[in-house]
Scaffold this active site. Structure first.
Site, PDB file in Angstrom:
ATOM      1  N   ASP A  18       0.875  -1.165   0.000  1.00 41.19           N
ATOM      2  CA  ASP A  18       0.000   0.000   0.000  1.00 41.19           C
ATOM      3  C   ASP A  18       0.921   1.225   0.000  1.00 41.19           C
ATOM      4  O   ASP A  18       2.101   1.127   0.345  1.00 41.19           O
ATOM      5  CB  ASP A  18      -0.881  -0.018   1.247  1.00 41.19           C
ATOM      6  N   ASP A  20       0.029   5.082   0.955  1.00 36.83           N
ATOM      7  CA  ASP A  20      -0.093   6.104   1.992  1.00 36.83           C
ATOM      8  C   ASP A  20       0.060   5.513   3.389  1.00 36.83           C
ATOM      9  O   ASP A  20      -0.606   4.533   3.740  1.00 36.83           O
ATOM     10  CB  ASP A  20      -1.446   6.802   1.891  1.00 36.83           C
TER      11      ASP A  20
END
Length: 285
Positions: A18, A20
């Site tokens: 992922d 952020d």
């Protein structure tokens, strides 16, 4: 007498990250609030709200319902925005706003996976215009991201593919089938419980700076929990490291996701007010 030795290739593997709060310390899109203000896309009030939303996001993130409301609102809001104007703004600022917030620990982990022969894939709900240039900056081999529809140089407001929740896991499985990845031997990293399907899709899931719900899931399942806390510029981390010097237009495409998220800040915070406002703080170009 021994027979011929057959060379059986080992299955390929990958590490799925992922973006952020996993690879970078902030929201990849909210970070562009100031450049968009300087470029005339948002007003001063929106900049302040962007800063506040970034603070709230860093503390607790966004849950499923908030993400869904933001998606619907943002899709409508960006309709008609000129792509080239947004691209030009981001082309000038991507290294300045993203490079300083890359986690040192994440960069090291990416290097370790590459040294082990694994591909590195960034999987993010942010727009592909944001994710692909950032992926290139940090050395990712592939990216999976939300794709917006563009017609005649403007955003239609429609979403072609939304990389969120179960759809992330579906995209990972499709990529694994195409590339020959053995998912049982693959790795995944995320900070949010909304990425639970992605983490469940691989044999070695990891929670990074997890929100409360993901931390609880990781504890119950015995998943490793990692803490990343050292944002650092790549040039400071590796003095000899040379960031890509692609033409500016290549990096400029990052802007769409930034525009969407910045607009979302206005919407998200306007819901906190006791009365509706007459405007959202943004204007179409």
């Amino acid at each position: 007498m021994l027979g011929p030795v057959e060379n059986v290739p080992m299955p390929r593997t990958a590490a799925f990250f992922d973006l952020d709060k996993t690879v970078i310390a902030k929201s990849s899109t909210l970070t562009f609030g100031k450049p968009f203000y300087q470029g005339g896309l948002i007003n001063r009030r929106a900049v302040l709200r962007t800063a506040y939303a970034q603070f709230v996001y860093l503390l607790g993130g966004a849950d499923h319902d908030q993400m869904e409301r933001m998606r619907a609102y943002l899709s409508k809001l960006v309709r008609g925005w000129d792509v080239q104007q947004v691209r030009e703004i981001v082309a000038e600022t991507i290294h300045g706003v993203i490079d300083p917030i890359i986690y040192d620990e994440a960069a090291s982990l990416i290097e370790e996976h590459h040294l082990a022969g694994r591909d590195v894939v960034i999987v993010s709900t942010s727009g592909s215009e944001v994710v692909e240039p950032i992926g290139a900056m940090i050395g990712a081999d592939r990216t999976i991201a939300t794709r917006m529809v563009v017609e005649e140089g403007r955003f239609t407001g429609e979403i072609e593919y939304y990389a969120y929740g179960p759809t992330k896991a579906e995209a990972i499985r499709e990529l694994a089938a195409a590339e020959g990845y053995d998912l049982a031997r693959c790795y995944a990293y995320s900070d949010s419980v909304t990425d639970l399907p992605m983490l469940e899709a691989v044999g070695s899931p990891h929670a990074v700076n997890p929100d409360r719900a993901l931390r609880k899931e990781a504890a119950s399942r015995g998943w490793p929990v990692l803490s990343f806390s050292r944002p650092v510029r790549l040039r400071q981390r590796i003095p000899s490291f040379s960031l890509s010097s692609r033409p500016a237009v290549a990096f400029a495409a990052v802007a769409m996701g930034a525009a969407i998220a910045t607009a979302g800040v206005v919407w998200f915070n306007s819901r906190r007010q006791t009365r509706p406002h007459g405007g959202d703080g943004l204007r179409a170009s």
